[in-house]
Design a protein around this motif. Structure first.
Motif, mmCIF file in Angstrom:
data_model
loop_
_atom_site.group_PDB
_atom_site.id
_atom_site.type_symbol
_atom_site.label_atom_id
_atom_site.label_comp_id
_atom_site.label_asym_id
_atom_site.label_seq_id
_atom_site.Cartn_x
_atom_site.Cartn_y
_atom_site.Cartn_z
ATOM 1 N N GLY A 116 0.812 -1.210 0.000
ATOM 2 C CA GLY A 116 0.000 0.000 0.000
ATOM 3 C C GLY A 116 0.845 1.260 0.000
ATOM 4 N N ALA A 117 1.915 1.252 0.793
ATOM 5 C CA ALA A 117 2.785 2.427 0.884
ATOM 6 C C ALA A 117 3.566 2.639 -0.417
ATOM 7 C CB ALA A 117 3.743 2.280 2.064
ATOM 8 N N ALA A 118 4.055 1.571 -1.015
ATOM 9 C CA ALA A 118 4.789 1.693 -2.280
ATOM 10 C C ALA A 118 3.870 2.195 -3.391
ATOM 11 C CB ALA A 118 5.398 0.346 -2.658
ATOM 12 N N ASN A 119 2.655 1.706 -3.400
ATOM 13 C CA ASN A 119 1.657 2.139 -4.381
ATOM 14 C C ASN A 119 1.417 3.647 -4.304
ATOM 15 O OD1 ASN A 119 -0.516 1.924 -6.302
ATOM 16 N ND2 ASN A 119 -1.961 1.850 -4.604
ATOM 17 N N GLY A 317 -11.231 -6.344 11.556
ATOM 18 C CA GLY A 317 -10.502 -5.130 11.202
ATOM 19 C C GLY A 317 -10.867 -4.608 9.828
ATOM 20 N N LYS A 318 -10.337 -3.438 9.508
ATOM 21 C CA LYS A 318 -10.589 -2.773 8.232
ATOM 22 C C LYS A 318 -9.478 -3.102 7.239
ATOM 23 C CE LYS A 318 -14.112 -0.430 9.961
ATOM 24 N NZ LYS A 318 -15.506 -0.680 9.521
ATOM 25 N N GLY A 319 -9.664 -2.643 6.007
ATOM 26 C CA GLY A 319 -8.645 -2.796 4.978
ATOM 27 C C GLY A 319 -7.538 -1.777 5.145
ATOM 28 N N ILE A 320 -6.555 -1.797 4.242
ATOM 29 C CA ILE A 320 -5.415 -0.888 4.350
ATOM 30 C C ILE A 320 -5.867 0.567 4.198
ATOM 31 C CG2 ILE A 320 -3.760 -2.601 3.528
ATOM 32 C CD1 ILE A 320 -3.701 -1.054 0.866
ATOM 33 N N ARG A 321 -5.098 1.451 4.842
ATOM 34 C CA ARG A 321 -5.408 2.878 4.749
ATOM 35 C C ARG A 321 -4.155 3.689 5.070
ATOM 36 N NH1 ARG A 321 -5.526 5.186 9.693
ATOM 37 N NH2 ARG A 321 -5.988 3.915 11.539
ATOM 38 N N GLU A 322 -4.176 4.954 4.666
ATOM 39 C CA GLU A 322 -3.089 5.862 5.002
ATOM 40 C C GLU A 322 -3.156 6.220 6.486
ATOM 41 O OE1 GLU A 322 -1.560 9.102 2.329
ATOM 42 O OE2 GLU A 322 -3.540 8.797 1.417
#
Length: 335
Positions: A116-119, A317-322
């Motif tokens: 997620g962070a690389a994206n 839990g939730k999905g990925i996020r900033e």
């Protein structure tokens, strides 16, 4: 030129297990799997790509990692560099709120957060489904941590269509009590154990066939919000997976004496009218699937055998996020 992002990803626990690859390079599974993302266990990751960096560097929980671990991260980041058509090196800093390599799916949240962070840092704008195919190349289970709630990893036919699919947000009365029997690194890693089982266990082909039916049945149970059926399928599927290891050559097991204590405690609670069901991944830790409203009761029963620090109650839990600015400020990043 500098590109930076901060992302949180939660780990997940497979209810229908992923155990065995048909492709070791692209991490394509032998069967589809289904998991529940967990709120309490997560990884926060910062990635910065910069033209001035001579090489990649990797920090885990504030400690700079050696060549072996950094190479693994570099290989994963190469997927994103190739997509962006850039040669920029990166600094990666991860804070793991999951015990590493102890059967609590630390690699799932780690590689989902890194993906997620690389994206974001490279401005690739990959949608969640495609991003899940990238996460899969770091760790198979990371595929499912892109989304929250109940998530299916469709085995697919090739690398492009072996991706995660959200099934249900799990916003009903469901939770998990995790029994951290042993948080040390495993003697037999998941990858080694998986490969040995696929190649040598005569029980393995039956496991794959059984898993096909299990995943259809569990999706029906989720759609009906039938907790009892969901739990029964979860427990049976996990037990079958661990059974395949006993048929491997040489045989091996991730269970420890306290794993059995936790399982027996759950069985006793069921007899007392409290529905709860166990599952275990490649490690000794036991996860007790339960109604969230009864999680504290289950924890109290487990406290007769385990100390408070060994027990974790979690909701889905939730999905990925900033990460928010306030969340980023908690850490001493090297930025």
């Amino acid at each position: 030129m500098s590109n930076q992002a901060y992302v949180r990803a939660h780990t997940n626990i497979a209810l229908i297990k992923y155990w065995g690859k048909r492709d070791e390079i692209d991490f394509l599974p032998m069967n589809s799997s289904l998991s529940m993302t967990l709120d309490k266990l997560y990884t926060d990751t910062m990635v910065v790509f910069d033209d001035s960096f001579a090489q990649d560097s990797f920090y885990l929980n504030g400690e700079k990692q050696g060549e072996k671990e950094t190479k693994k991260i570099s290989k994963f980041l190469d997927l994103f560099r190739e997509e962006k058509k850039t040669a920029m090196r990166a600094r990666v800093e991860s804070i793991n709120h999951v015990p590493t390599a102890a059967g609590l799916a630390s690699s799932a949240s780690a590689f989902a957060a890194l993906a997620g962070a690389a994206n974001l840092a490279l401005g690739l704008d990959l949608d969640p489904q495609r991003l899940s195919t990238f996460a899969r190349r770091g760790s198979g289970s990371a595929t499912r941590s892109i989304y929250g709630g109940f998530v299916e990893w469709d085995m697919g036919t090739c690398s492009d269509d072996s991706f995660a699919v959200p099934v249900d947000d799990a916003s009903w009365d469901i939770g998990m009590v995790i029994v951290a029997v042993n948080q040390k690194a495993k003697e037999v890693s998941s990858r080694i154990g998986m490969k040995r089982t696929v190649e040598t266990s005569p029980f393995y082909p039956a496991w794959v066939e059984s898993a096909k039916k299990d995943i259809q049945d569990i999706k029906a149970a989720i759609a009906a919000k039938d907790f009892i059926r969901l739990g029964e399928i979860t427990e049976a599927n996990g037990m079958k997976m661990h059974g395949t290891m006993l048929g491997a050559e040489p045989p091996f097991s991730y269970w420890e004496p306290d794993s059995i204590v936790a399982i027996k405690t759950a069985q006793t609670l069921r007899k007392q009218g409290i529905p709860c069901y166990v599952t275990m991944d490649a490690g000794p830790n036991v996860k007790v699937l339960c109604r969230l409203s009864q999680a504290e009761t289950i924890k109290q029963a487990l406290l007769e055998h385990f100390t408070e620090d060994k027990l974790i109650i979690t909701k889905p839990g939730k999905g990925i996020r900033e990460l928010t600015a306030a969340e980023r400020a908690v850490y001493n990043w090297n930025d």
